[in-house]
Scaffold this motif. Structure first.
Motif, PDB file in Angstrom:
ATOM      1  N   LEU A  35       0.829  -1.209   0.000  1.00  0.00           N
ATOM      2  CA  LEU A  35       0.000   0.000   0.000  1.00  0.00           C
ATOM      3  C   LEU A  35       0.867   1.264   0.000  1.00  0.00           C
ATOM      4  N   GLN A  36       1.976   1.195   0.726  1.00  0.00           N
ATOM      5  CA  GLN A  36       2.888   2.349   0.752  1.00  0.00           C
ATOM      6  C   GLN A  36       3.492   2.607  -0.627  1.00  0.00           C
ATOM      7  N   LYS A  37       3.756   1.528  -1.340  1.00  0.00           N
ATOM      8  CA  LYS A  37       4.309   1.682  -2.692  1.00  0.00           C
ATOM      9  C   LYS A  37       3.273   2.307  -3.628  1.00  0.00           C
ATOM     10  N   VAL A  38       2.013   1.923  -3.406  1.00  0.00           N
ATOM     11  CA  VAL A  38       0.918   2.499  -4.207  1.00  0.00           C
ATOM     12  C   VAL A  38       0.836   3.999  -3.937  1.00  0.00           C
ATOM     13  N   VAL A  39       0.903   4.355  -2.687  1.00  0.00           N
ATOM     14  CA  VAL A  39       0.808   5.772  -2.298  1.00  0.00           C
ATOM     15  C   VAL A  39       2.002   6.536  -2.850  1.00  0.00           C
ATOM     16  N   LYS A 117      -2.872 -10.354 -15.651  1.00  0.00           N
ATOM     17  CA  LYS A 117      -1.591  -9.940 -15.070  1.00  0.00           C
ATOM     18  C   LYS A 117      -1.520 -10.314 -13.598  1.00  0.00           C
ATOM     19  N   LYS A 118      -0.281 -10.580 -13.154  1.00  0.00           N
ATOM     20  CA  LYS A 118      -0.069 -10.936 -11.745  1.00  0.00           C
ATOM     21  C   LYS A 118      -0.418  -9.749 -10.852  1.00  0.00           C
ATOM     22  N   ALA A 119      -1.023 -10.013  -9.720  1.00  0.00           N
ATOM     23  CA  ALA A 119      -1.365  -8.922  -8.805  1.00  0.00           C
ATOM     24  C   ALA A 119      -1.317  -9.427  -7.368  1.00  0.00           C
ATOM     25  N   PHE A 120      -0.992  -8.527  -6.461  1.00  0.00           N
ATOM     26  CA  PHE A 120      -1.031  -8.860  -5.031  1.00  0.00           C
ATOM     27  C   PHE A 120      -2.428  -8.543  -4.525  1.00  0.00           C
ATOM     28  N   LYS A 121      -3.012  -9.522  -3.854  1.00  0.00           N
ATOM     29  CA  LYS A 121      -4.345  -9.288  -3.309  1.00  0.00           C
ATOM     30  C   LYS A 121      -4.218  -8.912  -1.832  1.00  0.00           C
ATOM     31  N   LEU A 122      -4.798  -7.762  -1.470  1.00  0.00           N
ATOM     32  CA  LEU A 122      -4.735  -7.297  -0.087  1.00  0.00           C
ATOM     33  C   LEU A 122      -6.140  -7.195   0.491  1.00  0.00           C
ATOM     34  N   GLN A 123      -6.200  -7.445   1.760  1.00  0.00           N
ATOM     35  CA  GLN A 123      -7.470  -7.235   2.469  1.00  0.00           C
ATOM     36  C   GLN A 123      -7.299  -5.998   3.344  1.00  0.00           C
ATOM     37  N   LEU A 124      -8.204  -5.049   3.190  1.00  0.00           N
ATOM     38  CA  LEU A 124      -8.122  -3.818   3.968  1.00  0.00           C
ATOM     39  C   LEU A 124      -9.269  -3.779   4.963  1.00  0.00           C
ATOM     40  N   TRP A 139      -6.443  -5.381  -5.471  1.00  0.00           N
ATOM     41  CA  TRP A 139      -5.446  -6.140  -6.207  1.00  0.00           C
ATOM     42  C   TRP A 139      -4.444  -5.121  -6.760  1.00  0.00           C
ATOM     43  N   VAL A 140      -3.180  -5.278  -6.398  1.00  0.00           N
ATOM     44  CA  VAL A 140      -2.173  -4.292  -6.793  1.00  0.00           C
ATOM     45  C   VAL A 140      -1.232  -4.905  -7.828  1.00  0.00           C
ATOM     46  N   PRO A 142       2.121  -5.291  -9.368  1.00  0.00           N
ATOM     47  CA  PRO A 142       3.476  -4.992  -8.891  1.00  0.00           C
ATOM     48  C   PRO A 142       4.385  -4.361  -9.954  1.00  0.00           C
ATOM     49  N   GLU A 143       3.914  -4.342 -11.201  1.00  0.00           N
ATOM     50  CA  GLU A 143       4.740  -3.728 -12.258  1.00  0.00           C
ATOM     51  C   GLU A 143       4.797  -2.211 -12.101  1.00  0.00           C
ATOM     52  N   ASN A 144       3.655  -1.616 -11.799  1.00  0.00           N
ATOM     53  CA  ASN A 144       3.646  -0.144 -11.669  1.00  0.00           C
ATOM     54  C   ASN A 144       3.034   0.313 -10.342  1.00  0.00           C
ATOM     55  N   TRP A 145       2.765  -0.622  -9.453  1.00  0.00           N
ATOM     56  CA  TRP A 145       2.176  -0.351  -8.125  1.00  0.00           C
ATOM     57  C   TRP A 145       0.898   0.484  -8.242  1.00  0.00           C
ATOM     58  N   THR A 146       0.010   0.000  -9.060  1.00  0.00           N
ATOM     59  CA  THR A 146      -1.307   0.631  -9.186  1.00  0.00           C
ATOM     60  C   THR A 146      -2.375  -0.385  -8.774  1.00  0.00           C
ATOM     61  N   ILE A 147      -3.530   0.121  -8.365  1.00  0.00           N
ATOM     62  CA  ILE A 147      -4.628  -0.777  -7.978  1.00  0.00           C
ATOM     63  C   ILE A 147      -5.382  -1.179  -9.236  1.00  0.00           C
ATOM     64  N   SER A 148      -5.321  -2.435  -9.570  1.00  0.00           N
ATOM     65  CA  SER A 148      -6.000  -2.865 -10.788  1.00  0.00           C
ATOM     66  C   SER A 148      -7.436  -3.301 -10.525  1.00  0.00           C
ATOM     67  N   ARG A 149      -7.706  -3.698  -9.297  1.00  0.00           N
ATOM     68  CA  ARG A 149      -9.098  -4.068  -8.958  1.00  0.00           C
ATOM     69  C   ARG A 149      -9.379  -3.731  -7.495  1.00  0.00           C
ATOM     70  N   LEU A 150     -10.620  -3.358  -7.275  1.00  0.00           N
ATOM     71  CA  LEU A 150     -11.078  -3.097  -5.895  1.00  0.00           C
ATOM     72  C   LEU A 150     -12.432  -3.771  -5.741  1.00  0.00           C
ATOM     73  N   GLN A 151     -12.595  -4.447  -4.634  1.00  0.00           N
ATOM     74  CA  GLN A 151     -13.893  -5.110  -4.405  1.00  0.00           C
ATOM     75  C   GLN A 151     -14.350  -4.841  -2.976  1.00  0.00           C
ATOM     76  N   THR A 152     -15.615  -4.541  -2.842  1.00  0.00           N
ATOM     77  CA  THR A 152     -16.155  -4.291  -1.513  1.00  0.00           C
ATOM     78  C   THR A 152     -17.635  -4.644  -1.462  1.00  0.00           C
ATOM     79  N   ILE A 153     -18.159  -4.645  -0.265  1.00  0.00           N
ATOM     80  CA  ILE A 153     -19.590  -4.912  -0.079  1.00  0.00           C
ATOM     81  C   ILE A 153     -20.196  -3.641   0.513  1.00  0.00           C
TER      82      ILE A 153
END
Lengths: 244, 281
Positions: A35-39, A117-124, A139-140, A142-153
Motif C-alpha cells: 500500500l505504501q508503494k501504491v501511495v 496480469k499478476k497482482a497482489f491481493k490485499l485485504q483492507l 489487487w495491486v 506490482p509492475e507499476n504499483w497501481t490498484i488494478s481491482r477493488l472489491q467491496t460490499i
C-alpha cells in the motif's frame, strides 16, 4: 499399521503445505508495504483536473452518456463540473490511496491474476468502526504499483467490483484512464449472482419515491486530458447552491 | 362561415368579459410563483430526499434540481386542481345564459341553435387550451428563470434523464396532450351545463365524475381492472407519456382516441339536449 501410515502421511502433507506457504509468504511483501508503494507512486500529485465520460448501464436507470470535469486536490477535495447530469460511483472515481493507507489496515492475502496480469491481493480493514466501507479487497499490480481491482460490499447482499486501467502521465504518474464499476448481488453463499430481474420486485409508492440503489449493472468512466499539479484554487471545491 | 366566426368572436367576448373567466388565471398566477419560489428556497431538498439512498453509492453531477425538474413536478402536482378551474368556465357556458335569463334573447337571433352551440363549444375549447398553455408558460418560464436550465431528471419506477436539447419540445408536446385531456373535462362540464340552469351544478357534477373515475382508475382493486381503461381519467395522464423514452406513440394514439371519443359523446349529448331544450326562462 494402516493408521500409523495415514498419520505419517497427514503430517507430511501438513508440513509441506505449512512450510510451502511460509516460504511463499516470506517472498511476498506485507500489505502495508504494498500500500505504501501504491501511495508513493502518486505522492507527487498535489492536484489534478481530468475530463470524464460516464456510461451508465444500471437497472432502473437510464442516463445518456455524459461528460464531466473532475477536480482533485490533496488531501481529499473532489469537485465535479458538468453541464449534464451524470451518475458516478461514489467510491473509486477519485481513488485516494493516501486516504486508504490512513484509514485502513492492509493485510497480504496472496498472489492473484487480474486482467491476465499478476497482482497482489490485499485485504483492507477499516481502522474506525464508523467507516462506511468496513472491508475492501484490492489487487495491486506490482509492475507499476497501481490498484488494478477493488472489491467491496457497500451494502448487505451487494457487491461492488471496480476494475482500473492506467496510463503513465507526465512520464511519472500512473493515472487511471478507465474505470468499470460493476454492481452485483451476493447470494447466501457469498457468491455473485448474475443480473437481477427488476420486474420481479413489487414496489410500493414509498419505494417509488425513495429511489432504491440499483442492484446490478455497471458504470464505465473514461478519463482523459489530465492536467496534473496546476495549482487548483480552493474556490473550486466550495459547495455551490442548487447542486446535488 | 363569417357568421360562425362572428358568433364565436361574440361568445369569446362574452366569456372573457366575465370575472369568473379570470379566476383560474388568478389561481395559477398565485400558486405557480409560490410553488417555484418555495422550491428555490428549499434548494432541492425534495430531490435529495428522493435520491437519498442512491447518494450513498453515487454522485450526481450537473444540476438535476433545475427549472425543468420543478416545472415537471408542478405539472404533476397541479393536475388534480386544473379540472376544477376548467369547469368554472366550461360549466357556465350554457348554464350561465339560463342563470342570467338570456337564453331566449340569444335564441331569437336569426341563427340556428346549432351554430350558437358550436360557437359556445369552440369558445370553451379555446379557453381550455389557452388556460393550459398559460399554466405551461408561467410554470416553465418562471421555474427556468429562477432555477436555471439543464437535463430533466424524472423519478418514477426508474430514473430517467432526458437531455436538455429534448426537454423543450417534450414540454410543448406534454402541454398539447394535457390540453387534449382537459378538453374532455371541459366537454363534460359543457354537457352538464346544457341541462341545468345554474353553473354550480356543472362544476360539482364534473368534479364528481372526475373524482369517482379517478378513484376507480387508481385503486388497485381487481373489480375495476376491466373497466379502468375505458374511463377518460385513465387516459388523462397522457401528458406524462411525452416524457417517456422512447415515446409510446401507440399508447398515446389510443389515449387520444379515447379522450376524443369522450369529448365527442359529451359534446353530441349536450347538442341534442340544447337543440331540443324547451326554453322557459
Amino acid at each position: 499399521m494402516t493408521s500409523t501410515k495415514a498419520v505419517k502421511t497427514s503430517i507430511l502433507v501438513f508440513a509441506l503445505t505449512f512450510f510451502g506457504q511460509l516460504a511463499q509468504s516470506q517472498k511476498l511483501p506485507s500489505g502495508a508495504e504494498v500500500l505504501q508503494k501504491v501511495v508513493k507512486g502518486v505522492e507527487g500529485v498535489q492536484d489534478y483536473e481530468v475530463s470524464l465520460e460516464a456510461d451508465v448501464h444500471l437497472e432502473r436507470v437510464r442516463i445518456p452518456r455524459a461528460k464531466a470535469t473532475m477536480y482533485f486536490k490533496k488531501p481529499d477535495k473532489v469537485h465535479f463540473d458538468s453541464p449534464s447530469i451524470a451518475m458516478m460511483p461514489r467510491e473509486g472515481v477519485a481513488f485516494n490511496s493516501a486516504a486508504v493507507l490512513e484509514q485502513y489496515t492492509a493485510q497480504m492475502i496472496g498472489e492473484d491474476t487480474v486482467q491476465g496480469k499478476k497482482a497482489f491481493k490485499l485485504q483492507l480493514a477499516a481502522k474506525a468502526a464508523t467507516a462506511r466501507l468496513r472491508q475492501l479487497f484490492i489487487w495491486v499490480n506490482p509492475e507499476n504499483w497501481t490498484i488494478s481491482r477493488l472489491q467491496t460490499i457497500p451494502h448487505e447482499g451487494r457487491i461492488l467490483t471496480m476494475d482500473f486501467s492506467y496510463v503513465l502521465q507526465d512520464g511519472k504518474y500512473w493515472m487511471p484512464v478507465a474505470l468499470t464499476a460493476s454492481f452485483g448481488i451476493l447470494d447466501e453463499g457469498g457468491m455473485r449472482r448474475p443480473q437481477a430481474d427488476s420486474s420481479s420486485s413489487p414496489e410500493t409508492p414509498l419505494d417509488q419515491m425513495q429511489m432504491r440503489t440499483p442492484r446490478s449493472g455497471s458504470i464505465t468512466i473514461t478519463y482523459s486530458d489530465y492536467k496534473i499539479n496546476v495549482g487548483l484554487s480552493d474556490e473550486i471545491f466550495k459547495p455551490q447552491q442548487n447542486k446535488q | 362561415m363569417s357568421t360562425m366566426v362572428r358568433l364565436t368572436y361574440y361568445e369569446m367576448l362574452k366569456t372573457f368579459l366575465k370575472k369568473r373567466t379570470y379566476l383560474g388565471f388568478a389561481v395559477i398566477l398565485f400558486i405557480v410563483p409560490i410553488y417555484v419560489i418555495a422550491m428555490k428556497l428549499e434548494g432541492g431538498r425534495f430531490l435529495k430526499m428522493a435520491t437519498q439512498s442512491l447518494q450513498l453509492d453515487f454522485i450526481f453531477t450537473g444540476n438535476p434540481f433545475n427549472g425543468w425538474f420543478v416545472a415537471h413536478m408542478l405539472m404533476s402536482s397541479l393536475w388534480v386542481q386544473i379540472p376544477i378551474l376548467i369547469s368554472f368556465v366550461a360549466g357556465d357556458e350554457l348554464a350561465g345564459e339560463a342563470t342570467a335569463g338570456t337564453y331566449r334573447l340569444i335564441l331569437i337571433r336569426p341563427v340556428s341553435r346549432t351554430r350558437i352551440f358550436i360557437a359556445k363549444y369552440i369558445t370553451t375549447v379555446i379557453y381550455t387550451v389557452l388556460f393550459v398553455f398559460s399554466l405551461g408558460l408561467m410554470s416553465v418560464g418562471l421555474a427556468v428563470a429562477l432555477l436555471g436550465n439543464g437535463d430533466l431528471i424524472i423519478l418514477g419506477r426508474e430514473i430517467l434523464v432526458l437531455p436538455q436539447s429534448e426537454v423543450m419540445w417534450r414540454f410543448v408536446l406534454a402541454y398539447c396532450f394535457a390540453s387534449w385531456g382537459m378538453i374532455t373535462v371541459a366537454s363534460i362540464a359543457f354537457f352538464f351545463s346544457s341541462f341545468v340552469e345554474n353553473a354550480i351544478g356543472p362544476i360539482v357534477g364534473t368534479m364528481g365524475v372526475v373524482i369517482v373515475f379517478t378513484l376507480i382508475t387508481v385503486l388497485p382493486v381487481e373489480l375495476f381492472s376491466t373497466i379502468r381503461e375505458y374511463l377518460f381519467t385513465y387516459h388523462m395522464n397522457i401528458w406524462q407519456k411525452a416524457f417517456a423514452d422512447p415515446i409510446p406513440w401507440h399508447d398515446i394514439l389510443v389515449s387520444v382516441a379515447y379522450l376524443g371519443a369522450n369529448s365527442l359523446v359529451a359534446m353530441l349529448a349536450a347538442w341534442i339536449i340544447f337543440t331540443k331544450k324547451d326554453i322557459l326562462s
